[in-house]
Each structure stands twice: as structure tokens, then as C-alpha cells.
Write a protein that holds these residues in place. Structure first.
Motif, PDB file in Angstrom:
ATOM      1  N   MET A  12       0.728  -1.136   0.022  1.00  0.00           N
ATOM      2  CA  MET A  12      -0.027   0.004   0.226  1.00  0.00           C
ATOM      3  C   MET A  12       0.922   1.201   0.115  1.00  0.00           C
ATOM      4  O   MET A  12       0.409   1.999  -0.804  1.00  0.00           O
ATOM      5  CB  MET A  12      -0.974  -0.106   1.090  1.00  0.00           C
ATOM      6  CG  MET A  12      -2.009   0.912   1.228  1.00  0.00           C
ATOM      7  SD  MET A  12      -3.179   1.017  -0.159  1.00  0.00           S
ATOM      8  CE  MET A  12      -4.095   1.945   0.073  1.00  0.00           C
ATOM      9  N   GLN A  13       2.015   1.266   0.798  1.00  0.00           N
ATOM     10  CA  GLN A  13       2.879   2.550   0.945  1.00  0.00           C
ATOM     11  C   GLN A  13       3.422   2.635  -0.419  1.00  0.00           C
ATOM     12  O   GLN A  13       3.442   3.922  -1.033  1.00  0.00           O
ATOM     13  CB  GLN A  13       3.987   2.166   1.922  1.00  0.00           C
ATOM     14  CG  GLN A  13       4.683   3.356   2.171  1.00  0.00           C
ATOM     15  CD  GLN A  13       3.981   4.314   2.699  1.00  0.00           C
ATOM     16  OE1 GLN A  13       3.128   4.073   3.442  1.00  0.00           O
ATOM     17  NE2 GLN A  13       4.563   5.523   2.957  1.00  0.00           N
ATOM     18  N   GLU A  14       3.819   1.707  -1.529  1.00  0.00           N
ATOM     19  CA  GLU A  14       4.487   1.901  -2.542  1.00  0.00           C
ATOM     20  C   GLU A  14       3.288   2.691  -3.674  1.00  0.00           C
ATOM     21  O   GLU A  14       3.598   3.240  -4.354  1.00  0.00           O
ATOM     22  CB  GLU A  14       4.715   0.462  -3.189  1.00  0.00           C
ATOM     23  CG  GLU A  14       5.478   0.484  -4.706  1.00  0.00           C
ATOM     24  CD  GLU A  14       6.827   1.216  -4.376  1.00  0.00           C
ATOM     25  OE1 GLU A  14       7.223   1.895  -5.499  1.00  0.00           O
ATOM     26  OE2 GLU A  14       7.696   1.101  -3.216  1.00  0.00           O
ATOM     27  N   GLN A  15       2.017   2.222  -3.659  1.00  0.00           N
ATOM     28  CA  GLN A  15       0.873   2.737  -4.292  1.00  0.00           C
ATOM     29  C   GLN A  15       0.803   4.404  -4.073  1.00  0.00           C
ATOM     30  O   GLN A  15       0.863   5.113  -4.883  1.00  0.00           O
ATOM     31  CB  GLN A  15      -0.384   1.977  -4.152  1.00  0.00           C
ATOM     32  CG  GLN A  15      -1.520   2.404  -4.980  1.00  0.00           C
ATOM     33  CD  GLN A  15      -2.678   1.713  -4.725  1.00  0.00           C
ATOM     34  OE1 GLN A  15      -2.707   1.036  -3.860  1.00  0.00           O
ATOM     35  NE2 GLN A  15      -3.551   1.981  -5.723  1.00  0.00           N
ATOM     36  N   LYS A  16       0.919   4.537  -2.795  1.00  0.00           N
ATOM     37  CA  LYS A  16       0.775   6.011  -2.310  1.00  0.00           C
ATOM     38  C   LYS A  16       1.865   6.897  -2.821  1.00  0.00           C
ATOM     39  O   LYS A  16       1.861   8.135  -3.171  1.00  0.00           O
ATOM     40  CB  LYS A  16       0.789   6.147  -0.633  1.00  0.00           C
ATOM     41  CG  LYS A  16      -0.607   5.879  -0.082  1.00  0.00           C
ATOM     42  CD  LYS A  16      -0.624   6.201   1.313  1.00  0.00           C
ATOM     43  CE  LYS A  16      -1.864   5.758   1.936  1.00  0.00           C
ATOM     44  NZ  LYS A  16      -1.661   6.111   3.607  1.00  0.00           N
ATOM     45  N   LYS A  17       3.090   6.144  -2.696  1.00  0.00           N
ATOM     46  CA  LYS A  17       4.663   6.634  -3.300  1.00  0.00           C
ATOM     47  C   LYS A  17       4.264   7.038  -4.737  1.00  0.00           C
ATOM     48  O   LYS A  17       4.572   8.114  -5.155  1.00  0.00           O
ATOM     49  CB  LYS A  17       5.726   5.956  -2.925  1.00  0.00           C
ATOM     50  CG  LYS A  17       6.995   6.653  -3.397  1.00  0.00           C
ATOM     51  CD  LYS A  17       7.970   5.867  -2.654  1.00  0.00           C
ATOM     52  CE  LYS A  17       9.328   6.676  -2.768  1.00  0.00           C
ATOM     53  NZ  LYS A  17      10.519   5.770  -2.115  1.00  0.00           N
ATOM     54  N   LYS A  18       3.870   5.965  -5.506  1.00  0.00           N
ATOM     55  CA  LYS A  18       3.674   6.236  -6.878  1.00  0.00           C
ATOM     56  C   LYS A  18       2.432   7.292  -7.375  1.00  0.00           C
ATOM     57  O   LYS A  18       2.718   8.104  -8.270  1.00  0.00           O
ATOM     58  CB  LYS A  18       3.226   4.810  -7.710  1.00  0.00           C
ATOM     59  CG  LYS A  18       4.296   4.002  -7.952  1.00  0.00           C
ATOM     60  CD  LYS A  18       4.020   2.437  -8.437  1.00  0.00           C
ATOM     61  CE  LYS A  18       4.995   1.663  -8.740  1.00  0.00           C
ATOM     62  NZ  LYS A  18       4.644   0.368  -9.379  1.00  0.00           N
ATOM     63  N   SER A  19       1.602   7.226  -6.588  1.00  0.00           N
ATOM     64  CA  SER A  19       0.513   8.243  -6.715  1.00  0.00           C
ATOM     65  C   SER A  19       1.039   9.659  -6.557  1.00  0.00           C
ATOM     66  O   SER A  19       0.697  10.835  -7.181  1.00  0.00           O
ATOM     67  CB  SER A  19      -0.797   8.029  -5.681  1.00  0.00           C
ATOM     68  OG  SER A  19      -1.720   9.099  -5.669  1.00  0.00           O
ATOM     69  N   ARG A  20       1.911   9.816  -5.406  1.00  0.00           N
ATOM     70  CA  ARG A  20       2.573  11.105  -5.027  1.00  0.00           C
ATOM     71  C   ARG A  20       3.402  11.489  -6.187  1.00  0.00           C
ATOM     72  O   ARG A  20       3.310  12.777  -6.633  1.00  0.00           O
ATOM     73  CB  ARG A  20       3.225  11.038  -3.753  1.00  0.00           C
ATOM     74  CG  ARG A  20       3.699  12.395  -3.331  1.00  0.00           C
ATOM     75  CD  ARG A  20       4.601  12.410  -1.910  1.00  0.00           C
ATOM     76  NE  ARG A  20       5.201  13.527  -1.722  1.00  0.00           N
ATOM     77  CZ  ARG A  20       5.365  14.013  -0.625  1.00  0.00           C
ATOM     78  NH1 ARG A  20       4.513  13.721   0.294  1.00  0.00           N
ATOM     79  NH2 ARG A  20       5.969  15.240  -0.551  1.00  0.00           N
ATOM     80  N   GLU A  58       1.909  10.767   8.937  1.00  0.00           N
ATOM     81  CA  GLU A  58       0.949   9.790   8.369  1.00  0.00           C
ATOM     82  C   GLU A  58      -0.292  10.507   7.987  1.00  0.00           C
ATOM     83  O   GLU A  58      -0.993  10.234   6.927  1.00  0.00           O
ATOM     84  CB  GLU A  58       0.922   8.330   9.128  1.00  0.00           C
ATOM     85  CG  GLU A  58       1.942   7.652   9.142  1.00  0.00           C
ATOM     86  CD  GLU A  58       2.343   6.993   7.740  1.00  0.00           C
ATOM     87  OE1 GLU A  58       1.675   6.919   6.851  1.00  0.00           O
ATOM     88  OE2 GLU A  58       3.516   7.144   7.197  1.00  0.00           O
ATOM     89  N   SER A  59      -0.846  11.246   8.993  1.00  0.00           N
ATOM     90  CA  SER A  59      -2.274  11.969   8.621  1.00  0.00           C
ATOM     91  C   SER A  59      -2.103  12.938   7.632  1.00  0.00           C
ATOM     92  O   SER A  59      -3.255  13.114   6.822  1.00  0.00           O
ATOM     93  CB  SER A  59      -2.629  12.735  10.071  1.00  0.00           C
ATOM     94  OG  SER A  59      -1.522  13.731  10.247  1.00  0.00           O
ATOM     95  N   GLU A  60      -0.851  13.465   7.253  1.00  0.00           N
ATOM     96  CA  GLU A  60      -0.931  14.591   5.906  1.00  0.00           C
ATOM     97  C   GLU A  60      -0.965  13.668   4.895  1.00  0.00           C
ATOM     98  O   GLU A  60      -0.995  14.149   3.688  1.00  0.00           O
ATOM     99  CB  GLU A  60       0.068  15.398   6.114  1.00  0.00           C
ATOM    100  CG  GLU A  60      -0.100  16.508   7.478  1.00  0.00           C
ATOM    101  CD  GLU A  60       0.969  17.445   7.140  1.00  0.00           C
ATOM    102  OE1 GLU A  60       1.250  17.905   6.247  1.00  0.00           O
ATOM    103  OE2 GLU A  60       1.440  17.878   8.542  1.00  0.00           O
TER     104      GLU A  60
END
Length: 128
Positions: free
Chosen positions: A1-9, A121-123
Motif C-alpha cells: 500500500m505504501q508503494e502505491q501511495k508513493k507512486k500516486s504522489r 501519516e495523517s498528512e
């Protein structure tokens, strides 16, 4: 999940810089319009482009803010300084001075510091 957030960012970050490049064209159109008589066809044409650029920017900026923290997005708006220097030198043959380069380096350092800072994490939440 963290990798997906990083790609989205990263996707939003690239989109943001493309939008800021597009926004810099606004200044070029404005400077071009200033060369013509007020309300002449060319003046109206270039100011219509200014309004178009601002409209596209306003919509795209809202999309960017959905995927990036506000502090990162607004600190990166300072890249407009670089685009202004670039367009000024290339299109208007303006001279880039050593003071301008030093100032741009200071701005770039600030952008890098803010953009690479680890957020709580909240941001990091994205609204996709």
C-alpha cells in the motif's frame, strides 16, 4: 500500500510541475500583450490566452491539491521563478545575472527541503 501511495504522489508531483510550466506561459502572453496597443486585436488575443491559462491552471491546481500536501504544493509554486528566468532569456533575450542564479539556488534548496521532508501519516492521505 505504501508503494502505491508513493507512486500516486510522484504522479501528482509530475502533474504539478507540468501545470506550473503551463502557468508560466501566462506571464509570456501577458508580456507579449503589453507590446500592443490596448484593445487592439493582438492585445485581446494575448489577454484571452492569459485568461485561458489561468482557467486551466485553476482547475488543474485543485486536482493537484487532492493528491499532495498543501505545504509541498505551495512551496513548489516557486519553480515559476525558474520558468520566468528561462522564458525571459529565451524569448525576450533578458540577461540572467549571478544574483539571479544565487537567488534561484536558494529557492531550489528550500523547495527540495520541503518536498523531501517526511510528513506525519495523517498528512499523506490522498483522495482518489
Amino acid at each position: 500500500m505504501q508503494e502505491q501511495k508513493k507512486k500516486s504522489r510522484v504522479k501528482y508531483f509530475i502533474l504539478m510541475h507540468c501545470v506550473l510550466l503551463f502557468l508560466s506561459i501566462n506571464a509570456v502572453c501577458s508580456k507579449q500583450a503589453a507590446q500592443y496597443e490596448w484593445l487592439s486585436f493582438k492585445w485581446c488575443f494575448f489577454y484571452a490566452l492569459v485568461i485561458f491559462c489561468l482557467g486551466v491552471y485553476a482547475i488543474a491546481w485543485q486536482l493537484i491539491l487532492k493528491g499532495l500536501p498543501l505545504t509541498v504544493a505551495f512551496s513548489n509554486k516557486a519553480v515559476a521563478i525558474f520558468w520566468g528566468m528561462f522564458w525571459g532569456a529565451v524569448l525576450f533575450h533578458e540577461k540572467i545575472t549571478i544574483k539571479m542564479i544565487i537567488a534561484a539556488a536558494i529557492i531550489l534548496t528550500g523547495i527540495i527541503i520541503i518536498s523531501t521532508e517526511k510528513e506525519p501519516e495523517s498528512e499523506v492521505e490522498t483522495h482518489e
